[in-house]
Write an enzyme that holds these catalytic residues in place. Structure first.
Site, PDB file in Angstrom:
ATOM      1  N   SER A  89      31.030  39.348  47.401  1.00 22.05           N
ATOM      2  CA  SER A  89      31.848  39.799  46.337  1.00 22.05           C
ATOM      3  C   SER A  89      32.694  38.842  46.170  1.00 22.05           C
ATOM      4  O   SER A  89      32.462  37.525  46.893  1.00 22.05           O
ATOM      5  CB  SER A  89      32.500  40.203  46.315  1.00 22.05           C
ATOM      6  OG  SER A  89      33.350  41.038  47.176  1.00 22.05           O
ATOM      7  N   ASP A  90      33.109  38.035  44.891  1.00 19.47           N
ATOM      8  CA  ASP A  90      33.856  37.705  44.677  1.00 19.47           C
ATOM      9  C   ASP A  90      35.751  38.281  45.188  1.00 19.47           C
ATOM     10  O   ASP A  90      35.028  39.360  45.759  1.00 19.47           O
ATOM     11  CB  ASP A  90      34.717  37.899  42.756  1.00 19.47           C
ATOM     12  CG  ASP A  90      35.581  36.452  42.358  1.00 19.47           C
ATOM     13  OD1 ASP A  90      36.477  35.766  43.445  1.00 19.47           O
ATOM     14  OD2 ASP A  90      34.916  35.619  41.503  1.00 19.47           O
ATOM     15  N   CYS A  91      36.712  37.367  44.974  1.00 18.66           N
ATOM     16  CA  CYS A  91      37.579  37.945  46.201  1.00 18.66           C
ATOM     17  C   CYS A  91      38.591  39.341  46.030  1.00 18.66           C
ATOM     18  O   CYS A  91      38.826  38.917  44.511  1.00 18.66           O
ATOM     19  CB  CYS A  91      39.039  37.303  46.813  1.00 18.66           C
ATOM     20  SG  CYS A  91      38.180  36.118  47.865  1.00 18.66           S
TER      21      CYS A  91
END
Length: 625
Positions: A138-140
């Site tokens: 995932s993106d952060c």
């Protein structure tokens, strides 16, 4: 190793600087080469790094007029999803990239990190991205966004579970850590789902040689001394030089500085003495940072004078700039957006030069001396300077890195003749008033007022995609041997059934060869120079509306000597001829085709396809499951 391969759709986007440009074919070619370089080959025994292609997908809004990336729902048709938003990611998958990163936004109502249609149906099933070391991250903190503000599931546990089950293996954040244990207790996930994600993650570590003895892994001994090499430094400068685009030149360039002379050059503007700004977003550790002022000061016979920042919106720097310009022989004004105005979380609302900048630049240009605009950062509308006879030349340098100043001065002095092509469209300033960033469609739409996006659908550019001048003159011609009668002037015709009959040996039928088209490039001027051959397809085939043109092949010819020719072979595949229908299927259509060479067009090759349409790629449909 995170690598961004998303198209630069809108000129206001703050992270456009992180992309190679707006064209999906260009990005796909770029990513194919880069991933192999990063990972150490197409499928090496040991990965050098795990490259990650991000952000999957339709993520190109940071915070535009209150529309935040964390909650934005990108509405994209299957046709444009397949033809524009995903080709570079498919190239990632075909290059066996180790990882993909899902994005903050939702796609057609579903957060991308919880989209089984995106992560399973397309990525793993349709593109066959299924090696045991390949994972999705995932993106952060994007997994928190699945719960709020996307409101995809009613509970935190269900939100985290939905992402894991959709195919997000790794959380850049703490949401899995916090909420998957309870999701497991509630029966929302099981051992099989956890085992699959863990297997992929440990598979990546094994592929990296993480558990092997150090002496069996050639990459363990690498350190910064392997990065800071003369070869790497030279390559960084060369990359910056090759990317610089000459937009205007009245004959002032290249500048001639006799070594025993005494030429005073005034360098003015926000970028004239830039250092860290040259690196752009997500920069590495630079060994040095050479500004345009520094580079100019190293040229024998040049008295370089840095005259500061004239001011915007204040005018406190005007007197210093005007005084230095009055005493100079040549004026170089280096300016443009920086990461202060375009970056992650920062979209622009304007793409024009400010009134203050136009004011001081046109006043300086009116002093009767050579005035050169070095436009840096993202694109601004250069119309005020293109239309001014007092502005001698314009180059665009983007974010050129540690040797950016050296590269700029090498191009301005002709040490390296310019041959770069603009990788994006330079839009007129009023474009921002014609279409909101939130409108994801590319095709013109009279009902919404969308005038079209990118060079494929918009033809009122201030400077068009692919444009670039040289210090010499080139001609280009196409000579395709059709094997017919010499007096037969009709375009050659090809039968679709014949073209598709012999593609069984090709792993992907869209990559089945069509023709290699030789383009002869002649340097009719006096300066040895590179030349980038661009091949576009246009014509009436497939669903309406028809795109203006689309890039299908390119080659860079190096050191074409004055008075000499070189030939570039443009390779066309069946996929490059195909177009996507409304369902997203890639189809080879009968109709009229034209291969257009260069910007503006210098040469053309017409041909036709005949027979029944043939589906090259049957696009998976989103069932909403």
């Amino acid at each position: 190793m995170l690598t961004r391969y998303f198209e630069y759709r809108d000129p206001r986007w703050g992270r456009g600087q992180e992309t190679p440009g707006e064209d999906p074919y260009h990005l796909s070619s770029y990513v194919t080469a880069l991933i192999k370089g990063l990972q150490g080959g197409e499928d090496p025994d040991i990965l050098k790094v795990v490259a990650t292609c991000k952000h999957l997908t339709a993520y190109d809004i940071e915070d535009w007029l209150g529309n935040e990336r964390y909650e934005f729902d990108a509405k994209v048709s299957p046709q444009e999803l397949a033809e524009y938003y995903l080709p570079s990611f498919e190239a990632c998958a075909r290059s066996n990239v180790g990882s993909f990163m899902c994005s903050y936004n939702a796609l057609n109502g579903v957060p991308t990190c919880s989209s089984s249609y995106l992560l399973q149906d397309i990525l793993r099933d349709h593109w066959n991205w299924t090696r045991d070391y390949q994972y999705v991250v995932s993106d952060c903190d994007a997994l928190q966004n699945v719960y709020k503000p996307h409101n995809w599931r009613d509970t935190r546990e269900a939100s985290a579970a939905s992402s894991l089950l959709a195919g997000t293996d790794l959380d850049c954040g703490f949401y899995y850590q916090l909420h998957l244990p309870n999701a497991y207790e509630q029966g929302l996930i099981d051992d099989e789902a956890l085992d699959l994600a863990v297997t992929r993650l440990y598979g990546a570590l094994i592929k990296l040689g993480y558990f092997d003895p150090a002496d069996t892994n050639p990459y363990r001994s690498l350190d910064f001394s392997d990065v800071f090499t003369p070869y790497a430094e030279d390559l960084a400068r060369k990359a910056a030089e090759e990317g610089i685009v000459l937009i205007k030149n009245d004959g002032t360039l290249p500048l001639n500085f006799p070594a025993d002379g005494n030429v005073t050059v005034a360098l003015i503007g926000d970028w004239a003495n830039a250092t860290t700004d040259m690196q752009g977003n997500y920069q590495g550790v630079a060994k040095y940072l050479h500004s345009p002022y520094y580079a100019a000061s190293q040229i024998p016979g040049v008295n370089a004078v840095y005259a500061g920042l004239p001011g915007d919106p204040t005018t406190d720097g005007y007197p210093r700039a005007l005084e230095a310009a009055a005493a100079a022989d040549i004026i170089i004004y280096a300016d443009g957006p920086t990461v202060a105005s375009e970056a992650e979380s920062k979209d622009r609302t304007l793409i024009r030069w400010s009134g203050e900048k136009i004011d001081i630049m046109t006043q300086l240009a009116s002093l009767g001396k050579p005035f050169i605009l070095v436009q840096m950062g993202g694109q601004r509308d250069d119309a005020p300077f293109l239309n001014s006879p007092n502005v001698s030349a314009i180059i665009w340098g983007g974010y050129p890195g540690q040797s950016g100043g050296d590269a700029i001065m090498n191009v301005l002095t002709g040490k390296t003749p310019p041959a770069g092509r603009l990788p994006v469209t330079q839009y007129p300033a009023d474009y921002v008033n014609q279409v909101p960033m939130t409108d994801m469609s590319l095709r013109p739409n009279p009902e919404t007022g969308n005038p079209g996006r990118t060079y494929m659908w918009y033809d009122h550019a201030t400077v068009p995609f692919g444009f670039g001048l040289h210090y010499t003159n080139f001609t280009a011609s196409v000579a395709v041997d059709e094997g017919g009668e010499d007096d037969d002037l009709s375009p050659p015709g090809y039968d679709i059934a014949d073209l598709t009959a012999d593609c069984s040996a090709t792993p992907h039928i869209d990559q089945c060869p069509f023709r290699t088209v030789p383009v002869t490039v002649s340097n009719t001027g006096a300066v040895t120079s590179d030349f980038v051959v661009l091949g576009f397809l246009a014509g009436q085939h497939g669903p309406e509306p028809y795109p203006i043109k689309r890039l299908v092949s390119y080659r860079r010819l190096h050191d074409v000597a004055a008075g000499q020719d070189q030939t570039a072979n443009l390779t066309l595949t069946l996929g490059s001829l195909g177009r996507r229908d409304e369902a997203g299927n890639l189809v080879l259509y009968p109709g009229d085709y034209s291969l257009l060479v260069d910007v503006p067009t210098q040469a053309m090759w017409d041909f036709t396809l005949e027979g029944e349409p043939f589906v090259l790629d049957e696009w998976p449909q989103d069932t909403g499951a």
